[in-house]
Design a protein around this motif. Sequence first.
Motif, PDB file in Angstrom:
ATOM      1  N   LEU A 115       0.804  -1.215   0.000  1.00  0.00           N
ATOM      2  CA  LEU A 115       0.000   0.000   0.000  1.00  0.00           C
ATOM      3  C   LEU A 115       0.837   1.265   0.000  1.00  0.00           C
ATOM      4  CD1 LEU A 115      -2.811  -1.051   2.499  1.00  0.00           C
ATOM      5  CD2 LEU A 115      -2.573  -1.555   0.067  1.00  0.00           C
ATOM      6  N   TYR A 119       0.254  -0.240  -5.117  1.00  0.00           N
ATOM      7  CA  TYR A 119      -0.982  -1.020  -5.074  1.00  0.00           C
ATOM      8  C   TYR A 119      -2.185  -0.243  -5.588  1.00  0.00           C
ATOM      9  CZ  TYR A 119      -4.770  -3.913  -3.300  1.00  0.00           C
ATOM     10  OH  TYR A 119      -5.906  -4.685  -3.200  1.00  0.00           O
ATOM     11  N   PHE A 120      -2.361   0.987  -5.131  1.00  0.00           N
ATOM     12  CA  PHE A 120      -3.572   1.731  -5.468  1.00  0.00           C
ATOM     13  C   PHE A 120      -3.605   2.186  -6.928  1.00  0.00           C
ATOM     14  CE2 PHE A 120      -3.289   2.390  -0.814  1.00  0.00           C
ATOM     15  CZ  PHE A 120      -4.500   1.817  -0.473  1.00  0.00           C
ATOM     16  N   ASN A 129      -9.480  -1.843  -2.619  1.00  0.00           N
ATOM     17  CA  ASN A 129      -8.778  -0.738  -1.977  1.00  0.00           C
ATOM     18  C   ASN A 129      -9.513  -0.288  -0.721  1.00  0.00           C
ATOM     19  OD1 ASN A 129      -7.088  -0.893  -4.180  1.00  0.00           O
ATOM     20  ND2 ASN A 129      -8.039   0.822  -5.261  1.00  0.00           N
ATOM     21  N   ASN A 132      -9.119  -2.938   2.040  1.00  0.00           N
ATOM     22  CA  ASN A 132      -7.812  -2.889   2.696  1.00  0.00           C
ATOM     23  C   ASN A 132      -7.765  -1.777   3.736  1.00  0.00           C
ATOM     24  OD1 ASN A 132      -5.434  -4.693   1.747  1.00  0.00           O
ATOM     25  ND2 ASN A 132      -6.617  -4.315  -0.113  1.00  0.00           N
ATOM     26  N   ARG A 133      -8.307  -0.622   3.399  1.00  0.00           N
ATOM     27  CA  ARG A 133      -8.308   0.492   4.347  1.00  0.00           C
ATOM     28  C   ARG A 133      -9.154   0.165   5.582  1.00  0.00           C
ATOM     29  NH1 ARG A 133      -8.950   3.619  -0.627  1.00  0.00           N
ATOM     30  NH2 ARG A 133      -7.047   4.803  -1.065  1.00  0.00           N
ATOM     31  N   ASP A 149      -0.145  -2.679   5.753  1.00  0.00           N
ATOM     32  CA  ASP A 149      -0.734  -3.631   4.811  1.00  0.00           C
ATOM     33  C   ASP A 149      -0.965  -4.963   5.517  1.00  0.00           C
ATOM     34  OD1 ASP A 149      -1.661  -4.950   2.634  1.00  0.00           O
ATOM     35  OD2 ASP A 149       0.097  -4.643   1.383  1.00  0.00           O
TER      36      ASP A 149
END
Length: 335
Positions: A115, A119-120, A129, A132-133, A149
Amino acid sequence: MTTSPTTAVLIPCLNEEVTIRKVVEDFRRELPEAKIYVYDNRSTDRTSAEAAAAGAIVRFSPERGKGNVLRRMLRDIDVDRYVLVDGDDTYPAEDVHKLLSTLDEGWDMVVGDRLSSTYFTENKRPFHNTGNRLVRFSISKAFHADIRDVMTGYRAFNRLFAKSYAVLSDGFEIETEMTIHALDHKMRVTEVPVQYRDRPAGSESKLSTFSDGFKVLRLIFRLNYQNRPVPFFGGLGLIMGLAGLGLALWVCILFWQTGQVQRFPTLIGATMLMLFGIISWFTGLILQVTAHHSRERFAFESNIFLSTVDSTYGVTGASDLNKSGESAPESAAQH
């Protein structure tokens, strides 16, 4: 005489015919002394044949699910250093040196942080995305950890982590469980940035955004009440207790104004809420004692395990001493 730590690359696979040969060849180039294991999770394509042709040790795991595959891997393989990576060619093999060099400094697990790099921009699935957050926020708040991450599939860990980790999850929530296991048992965890690239054309993801995301959130919920019972049950008890107290005060105010108890059902409900709140709070305290004893036992058994392993790898400071031809002092081995 100093011996190099033994290393194994673990690659769980399901229908990765398009990418697995390249992944194996890349890691053989970067880590020529390491053993590369590909565990085929009942693929219906030529994954096993491609992996074997590239020089990997191919084994089969019939129970579907990444967690089931990892459980079998950790039981079968005994080395000093483990590298876990996906077989979809989304993680560059060149970054493995950063993971292993950091692990050699005395960490129990090194997380490959996607991240913080690409990744984004590379990942084309926006819900992933967001997921993950959300997972990162949940774990950071619950376990007071600064791991960016949590769900990465690229990580390195030592023998202590591999042999002490009881794999309970079956599917893709396994990475989250690995991170929480290390954090909850006070193991030494850090992360290093690694590059990430999206799957090549013809390679399909097996990850379901919503069903697997729900499993991850369910796992976090379960591990919260198992490993952090006082905040979980105490917070729940506080909410119920305050709600019951508020209702009881309302009934008391009405009684003061009219001289009569006009809402007996509300009063009974308020009393039950306050009782449930007290019970929930004491439940958290009891489970907290149990969890504390479990961590104590884990630390004790970890020390016993390390004392039986005929290796200085993973002992803090041992690598520097060995480079100069000296043996690790007894005090260093105890820490």
